[in-house]
Design a protein around this motif. Structure first.
Motif, PDB file in Angstrom:
ATOM      1  N   LYS A 276       2.006  22.248  22.182  1.00 36.93           N
ATOM      2  CA  LYS A 276       3.135  21.993  21.286  1.00 36.93           C
ATOM      3  C   LYS A 276       3.031  23.055  20.183  1.00 36.93           C
ATOM      4  O   LYS A 276       2.143  22.821  19.323  1.00 36.93           O
TER       5      LYS A 276
ATOM      6  N   LYS B 108       3.047  24.988  16.864  1.00 32.90           N
ATOM      7  CA  LYS B 108       3.267  24.702  15.474  1.00 32.90           C
ATOM      8  C   LYS B 108       2.947  26.161  14.637  1.00 32.90           C
ATOM      9  O   LYS B 108       2.514  26.868  15.436  1.00 32.90           O
TER      10      LYS B 108
ATOM     11  N   ASN C  63       1.460  28.794  12.665  1.00 33.41           N
ATOM     12  CA  ASN C  63       0.034  29.181  12.490  1.00 33.41           C
ATOM     13  C   ASN C  63       0.239  30.723  12.033  1.00 33.41           C
ATOM     14  O   ASN C  63       0.630  31.578  12.645  1.00 33.41           O
TER      15      ASN C  63
END
Length: 98
Positions: free
Chosen positions: A43, A45, A47
């Motif tokens: 999933k 996200k 970064n």
């Protein structure tokens, strides 16, 4: 084969993301392959780090002659990114098998 894996670059500020999913299939004859074995799902996200990520999976001992390795690009850059909607890149370094 007891382990399979690959290295991917994650550098989101340059539109390079980890794959959505990585799977492998095996064959003895190169025509009919096993059902894909999923070795990674993600999933996505935010970064901000530039990093090489090793994705690997331990397998029961598999005897095979051919391997199909499939890494699925996320497609479009996610909504949390300033370049949302643009095409995302997927960079893979090396595949490895034990």
């Amino acid at each position: 084969i007891k382990k399979i894996g690959a290295n991917f670059l994650n550098y989101q500020s340059r539109w390079i993301f980890l794959p959505k999913e990585v799977s492998v299939s095996f064959s003895q004859n190169g025509d009919s392959y096993s059902e894909p074995v999923i070795i990674f799902t993600d999933k996505i996200k935010l970064n901000k780090k530039k990093e090489i990520v090793t994705i690997e999976k331990d397998l029961t001992s598999i005897h095979t002659r051919y391997i199909k390795f499939f890494a699925e690009n996320i497609g479009s850059i996610p909504s949390f990114h300033k370049s949302a909607g643009k095409k995302a890149w997927l960079f893979i370094d090396e595949l490895f098998f034990e």
